[in-house]
Design an enzyme around this catalytic site. Structure first.
Site, PDB file in Angstrom:
ATOM      1  N   GLY B  53       0.839  -1.196   0.000  1.00 13.37           N
ATOM      2  CA  GLY B  53       0.000   0.000   0.000  1.00 13.37           C
ATOM      3  C   GLY B  53       0.867   1.235   0.000  1.00 13.37           C
ATOM      4  CD  GLU B  69       1.849   2.805  -3.376  1.00 11.85           C
ATOM      5  OE1 GLU B  69       2.743   1.964  -3.181  1.00 11.85           O
ATOM      6  OE2 GLU B  69       2.026   4.039  -3.268  1.00 11.85           O
ATOM      7  CD  GLU B  73       4.301  -1.015  -1.494  1.00 13.39           C
ATOM      8  OE1 GLU B  73       3.516  -1.825  -0.971  1.00 13.39           O
ATOM      9  OE2 GLU B  73       4.668   0.037  -0.945  1.00 13.39           O
ATOM     10  N   PRO B  90      -7.655   8.573  14.528  1.00  8.34           N
ATOM     11  CG  PRO B  90      -8.653  10.228  15.824  1.00  8.34           C
ATOM     12  CD  PRO B  90      -8.753   8.775  15.498  1.00  8.34           C
ATOM     13  CG  ASP B  91      -4.596   6.571  17.803  1.00  8.38           C
ATOM     14  OD1 ASP B  91      -5.411   6.131  16.959  1.00  8.38           O
ATOM     15  OD2 ASP B  91      -4.550   6.151  18.977  1.00  8.38           O
ATOM     16  CD  GLU B 121      12.752  -8.657   1.526  1.00  6.53           C
ATOM     17  OE1 GLU B 121      12.293  -9.789   1.779  1.00  6.53           O
ATOM     18  OE2 GLU B 121      13.169  -7.870   2.365  1.00  6.53           O
TER      19      GLU B 121
END
Lengths: 236, 236
Positions: B53, B69, B73, B90-91, B121
Site C-alpha cells: 500500500g 502500489e 511493491e 486519528p492515531d 521483497e
DNA sequence: CAAATAGTGTCTCTTAGACAGTATTAT
DNA sequence: ATAATACTGTCTAAGAGACACTATTTG
C-alpha cells in the site's frame, strides 16, 4: 483554492486531502422510505438539497465526525452508523481534493418536527424524490449505494427493527420490508412472513403484551432479540 | 511531524490528512489461503511485514492508486479490486493523520517467483501465519476484514473462480471453497457441490473439453459464466 | 489389481410459497 | 354485519445434505 500541500518524508512528497463524512439517514414516514436532506448554505450549490455531512476534525474519529455532523445539521442522534463506502475521485469536489466516507443510519418514524424543522433546515424527503433531483458532488451515487446497502441488510440482519419503535408488531415489521423493498401492500404474504420472522433465531422476542391499533385483531408485541445475523434469512 | 494544515473556507478552518490505500491480495498456494506481504523499508516498523500500500497521488483515483502500489511493491497486476473499508482512527499512523482505504483482490495460483521475488521483497504468506504476527498500523484488522469479506463473497458471488486459472474443473472450484472456508478435504460433499455449482445460473459454462490430472476420472473443464450473483447461493 | 477422483441417482428432511380458514377488532 | 388485520393449518414444490453407486484414470 487547492488544498494539496506536500510534506517531506525522507525523499518523497506526500500529497494530502480534505476528509469528509456524509450520512444517509433513512426512515419510514407516510408509508414511504424517506431520507433526511439539508439545504446547502455554502458554495458550491448553495440552496440545493444535499446529504448531511462535513469535514472531519483534527483528532476526530470518522464515525464520531458523522455523529457530530448529523446532530449539528439535522438534530438527529442515531444509534448505529454503518460505513458504506469511500468516494475519492480527484475532481469530486471543486474546492479541492476531498475524500468522503459515507455512512448509513436508520431511525424509527419520528413525531413530526422532531428533527430538522428548526433553524438547521433539514427535511425528510422520499427517497424516490431525492433520487430524481440533481444533488451536489456525488451525492446521488451515495444515496443509491446507501439505499441498496440497507435493502440488502434487511435480508440477513435485524436492520428492519431499527425502522420501528419498540415494542413493535410483526405487521409493522412486515410493512418495513414492503416499503423498503418497494413492494405493494400484501406482496409479502402475512402468514408466511410471520413464520419466517419467528423462525429466525433471536430476531424478535415477544413481550407478552398485545396492542390494538385500528380495525383487526390486536397484535402481539415484540422487542428486538439478540441476533446479529438472521438465520434463516428473510429473502427478498 | 504532523501533516495537519488548515485552509480557510469562509470562516472555517478545515484540517486535512494523508490519503493511503492498502491492499490484501489473496491466492491459494500449497493448499493454503495465502496473502501477499511486503517488508517495510521505511519507518515506522522498518523490516516488519506489512500489507502492500501507499499514499494516493495528487489527482489519482483511489482504485488506480491501489493498482499502482500493487505493481510497484509486488509486481502483481490484478483484474478486480473491491473496496472493503476505510480506516481513519486519528492515531493509526504515527507520521500524522492518515486515512487508509482498504481493497481486496484475488489472483489464481501463480508460477513460483512470478511475483515479488525481485528487488521489491514481496512474499506470499499463509493467512494463518500473518494473522499471528504483529503487523504495523491497523493491518491486522484490515487483514481480518478483507479475509472475512472474501469468505462471505464466495457464497453469493462467482469470486471463487478468481482463485482458478481458466479453464478450471468443478473439483478445483470445490478445493477453493474448502480452503478459503477452512474446511477439511471432503467436508464439502463432491456430489452435492457439483449439482450446486451447475444449478447456479450462469456461474460456469462447460468448454466441452476434459482434462486428466493425476489419478481418477478426467474432469470436464469450465469457464466463468456471466453471473454476478449466484442464485441459488453456495452456502457455507 | 487398488486407490483416487468425477459424476449420477435417490432418499430424506427442511424451507418457501400459495392459499384456506379462524380470531378479534373498528365502524 | 362488514371490512380489516392477526394468526394457524396444510399442501406442494424446491433445495440441502447423506450416501450408494457408476465411470475413468494413475500406479
Amino acid at each position: 483554492m487547492n488544498p494539496y500541500g506536500v510534506v517531506v518524508t525522507k525523499k518523497k512528497f506526500v500529497p494530502f486531502a480534505f476528509i469528509a463524512v456524509d450520512i444517509v439517514v433513512l426512515t419510514i414516514r407516510d408509508r414511504q422510505l424517506q431520507v433526511i436532506a439539508v439545504r446547502r448554505g455554502e458554495e458550491p450549490d448553495v440552496g440545493k438539497l444535499a446529504l448531511p455531512g462535513g469535514f472531519v476534525k483534527k483528532d476526530e474519529d470518522l464515525e464520531a465526525a458523522a455523529r457530530r455532523e448529523l446532530v449539528e445539521e439535522t438534530n438527529l442522534e442515531v444509534e448505529f452508523l454503518e460505513q458504506v463506502k469511500t468516494y475519492g475521485a480527484p475532481d469530486r469536489d471543486p474546492r479541492g481534493r476531498t475524500i468522503s466516507v459515507l455512512y448509513v443510519a436508520v431511525v424509527p418514524d419520528l413525531p413530526e418536527g422532531e428533527a430538522g424543522t428548526d433553524a438547521t433546515e433539514a427535511l425528510w424527503v422520499p427517497v424516490v424524490e431525492l433520487e430524481k433531483m440533481s444533488l451536489p458532488f456525488d451525492h446521488s451515487i451515495m444515496l443509491a449505494d446507501a439505499v441498496e446497502r440497507a435493502r440488502a441488510k434487511l435480508e440477513y440482519s435485524p436492520l428492519a427493527a431499527s425502522f420501528c419503535r419498540e415494542p413493535f408488531t410483526i405487521g409493522q415489521l412486515r410493512r418495513v420490508y414492503e416499503i423498503v423493498w418497494g413492494k405493494q401492500k400484501y406482496d409479502i404474504d402475512p402468514a408466511n412472513f410471520q413464520r419466517k420472522v419467528l423462525s429466525a433465531k433471536d430476531f424478535v422476542v415477544a413481550t407478552g403484551e398485545v396492542v390494538s391499533d385500528g380495525p383487526g385483531r390486536p397484535a402481539r408485541e415484540y422487542r428486538l432479540g439478540t441476533a446479529s445475523i438472521l438465520n434463516p434469512p428473510v429473502t427478498r
